[in-house]
Scaffold this motif. Structure first.
Motif, short mmCIF file in Angstrom:
data_model
loop_
_atom_site.label_atom_id
_atom_site.label_comp_id
_atom_site.label_asym_id
_atom_site.label_seq_id
_atom_site.Cartn_x
_atom_site.Cartn_y
_atom_site.Cartn_z
N MET A 100 0.85 -1.19 0.00
CA MET A 100 0.00 0.00 0.00
C MET A 100 0.88 1.24 0.00
O MET A 100 1.72 1.40 0.89
CB MET A 100 -0.92 -0.01 1.23
CG MET A 100 -1.89 1.14 1.29
SD MET A 100 -2.92 1.08 2.77
CE MET A 100 -3.76 -0.49 2.54
N GLU A 101 0.71 2.10 -1.00
CA GLU A 101 1.54 3.29 -1.13
C GLU A 101 0.69 4.56 -1.00
O GLU A 101 -0.39 4.65 -1.55
CB GLU A 101 2.25 3.30 -2.47
CG GLU A 101 3.31 2.23 -2.65
CD GLU A 101 4.06 2.42 -3.96
OE1 GLU A 101 5.20 2.91 -3.92
OE2 GLU A 101 3.48 2.10 -5.01
N VAL A 119 -6.99 0.32 7.55
CA VAL A 119 -7.30 0.64 8.95
C VAL A 119 -6.06 0.43 9.81
O VAL A 119 -5.71 1.27 10.66
CB VAL A 119 -8.48 -0.21 9.45
CG1 VAL A 119 -8.60 -0.13 10.97
CG2 VAL A 119 -9.78 0.25 8.80
N ALA A 120 -5.37 -0.70 9.62
CA ALA A 120 -4.17 -0.99 10.42
C ALA A 120 -3.10 0.07 10.21
O ALA A 120 -2.46 0.54 11.17
CB ALA A 120 -3.64 -2.38 10.07
N HIS A 121 -2.90 0.48 8.94
CA HIS A 121 -1.90 1.50 8.64
C HIS A 121 -2.26 2.83 9.28
O HIS A 121 -1.44 3.48 9.94
CB HIS A 121 -1.75 1.68 7.13
CG HIS A 121 -0.81 2.78 6.75
ND1 HIS A 121 -1.19 4.11 6.72
CD2 HIS A 121 0.51 2.77 6.41
CE1 HIS A 121 -0.16 4.85 6.38
NE2 HIS A 121 0.87 4.07 6.18
N GLU A 122 -3.50 3.28 9.07
CA GLU A 122 -3.92 4.59 9.58
C GLU A 122 -3.94 4.62 11.11
O GLU A 122 -3.60 5.64 11.72
CB GLU A 122 -5.28 4.98 9.00
CG GLU A 122 -5.30 5.15 7.48
CD GLU A 122 -4.53 6.36 7.01
OE1 GLU A 122 -5.14 7.22 6.37
OE2 GLU A 122 -3.31 6.46 7.27
N LYS A 123 -4.31 3.50 11.71
CA LYS A 123 -4.34 3.44 13.17
C LYS A 123 -2.92 3.52 13.74
O LYS A 123 -2.69 4.17 14.77
CB LYS A 123 -5.02 2.14 13.61
CG LYS A 123 -5.30 2.07 15.10
CD LYS A 123 -6.12 0.83 15.43
CE LYS A 123 -6.45 0.78 16.91
NZ LYS A 123 -7.26 -0.44 17.24
N ALA A 124 -1.97 2.88 13.07
CA ALA A 124 -0.58 2.91 13.53
C ALA A 124 0.07 4.26 13.24
O ALA A 124 0.84 4.79 14.05
CB ALA A 124 0.21 1.79 12.86
N ASP A 125 -0.26 4.86 12.09
CA ASP A 125 0.36 6.10 11.65
C ASP A 125 -0.15 7.31 12.42
O ASP A 125 0.61 8.24 12.72
CB ASP A 125 0.12 6.26 10.15
CG ASP A 125 0.80 7.47 9.57
OD1 ASP A 125 2.04 7.47 9.51
OD2 ASP A 125 0.10 8.43 9.19
#
Length: 343
Positions: free
Chosen positions: A1-2, A206-212
């Motif tokens: 995902m970029e 969701v996992a990316h945005e939650k971590a970021d």
């Protein structure tokens, strides 16, 4: 995902500053799923002057077909083979055929008998009960095995800047076998992502945005709220993804309440910016589509020039389908955070 962004800069000689050189930034962002581009530019303070609502609304109830003195007299009925009772009624909420339908199975659902409801007075309970009325319709068309009962959609155009021709709050409700353009592009791209990565795009997002945390607002139940990376609207969009739900009818009663809760928080946040109008759409997969996750998009609507009533959709958006946002989504997320501070 970029998460791709091309940063650009325009240089001008500013006559207001003795022709001093001025640099104006802009950014072209690429949606990580579809490749659709959005331009972050025309930067300004996200603060608008609200109109005189008494003047705006005055007299509109006299000809409103959704008000209680007219709604059962002049709105149409469904044929018996679709809905034997013709309309669905839940106290003062009424669902009936859309006289200007978008598809074979098009309906309108009023959100009660109150003609004008300020955005910040739309309650969680009112939204939940209106959603439930639409879901009753969706289940009815599924029960008769209607060929259009594939994607079950709710659109909400609130107030005239969002394209609503009536002040009275109502939902556009329809079931269709023909996915709308952006939804179809998302569904196709999500299937490609699943095949290439052996994982679900929406769960990964969701996992990316939650971590970021740059755009993530919080979770209400299993619904995750975030500022959209490549927004459609000039004041940004907020995306809500329901983890584990592939299609509309997989949403539980608690999911609907959680969605309504988040929507009221967004209305409060954008109200502080002086924005009083929005679009909201359901995005859904078909039943058993493993690549899909139900999500909704909330997009505030306003004017480029409020005094002239200049719409926020110009040639770039209307003909190129290239969107403009006047602030970075990360800044918009910060502006909305106070309404999600308990999450």
């Amino acid at each position: 995902m970029e998460f791709i962004a091309t940063r650009k800069e325009t240089q001008i000689l500013n006559p207001a500053k003795d022709l001093a050189l001025r640099s104006i930034p802009s950014e072209i962002r690429v949606d990580p799923l579809t490749g659709r581009t959005a331009r972050i530019c025309h930067f300004m303070k996200l603060q608008w002057q609200k109109p005189d609502f008494d003047q705006l609304v005055a007299g509109t109830e006299k000809t409103c077909p959704f008000c209680p003195d007219k709604v059962l007299k002049i709105t149409p009925l469904f044929p018996r083979e679709i809905l034997p009772e013709g309309r669905l009624i839940d106290e003062d909420r009424i669902l009936f055929p859309n006289i200007a339908p978008y598809d074979t199975l098009g309906a309108v659902a009023t959100m009660g008998d109150r003609h004008y409801i300020p955005m910040t007075e739309i309650s969680v309970e009112r939204i939940v009960r209106s959603f439930n009325l639409a879901f009753d319709f969706f289940r009815r068309v599924e029960a008769v095995d209607h060929p259009e009962a594939v994607y079950h959609l709710i659109n909400w155009n609130y107030m005239p800047p969002a394209g609503s021709s009536l002040i009275h709050p109502h939902l556009q409700v329809f079931s269709t076998a023909s996915a709308p353009n952006l939804m179809r592009q998302e569904l196709d791209a999500a299937k490609g992502y699943l095949e290439a990565n052996q994982s679900n795009y929406w769960e990964d997002l969701v996992a990316h945005e939650k971590a970021d945390r740059e755009r993530y607002l919080g979770a209400i139940g299993r619904t995750h709220w975030m500022s959209a990376y490549a927004p459609m609207g000039v004041a940004g969009d907020v995306l809500a993804v329901v983890s584990g739900a592939r299609s509309t009818l997989e949403l539980t009663d608690q999911d609907l309440r959680d969605l309504a809760d988040g929507l009221t928080r967004l209305m409060a946040g954008y109200d502080r910016m002086g924005i009083y109008s929005f679009n909201m759409n359901f995005f859904t997969g078909a039943k058993d589509d493993a690549a899909a996750r139900f999500h909704l998009l909330f997009s505030p609507r306003t004017f480029f020039n409020q005094a002239l009533g200049a719409t926020d959709v110009g040639a770039l958006r209307n003909l190129f389908n290239e969107t403009i946002c006047m602030a970075f989504p990360e800044e918009i997320k910060t502006m909305l955070e106070p309404d999600f501070d308990l999450l």
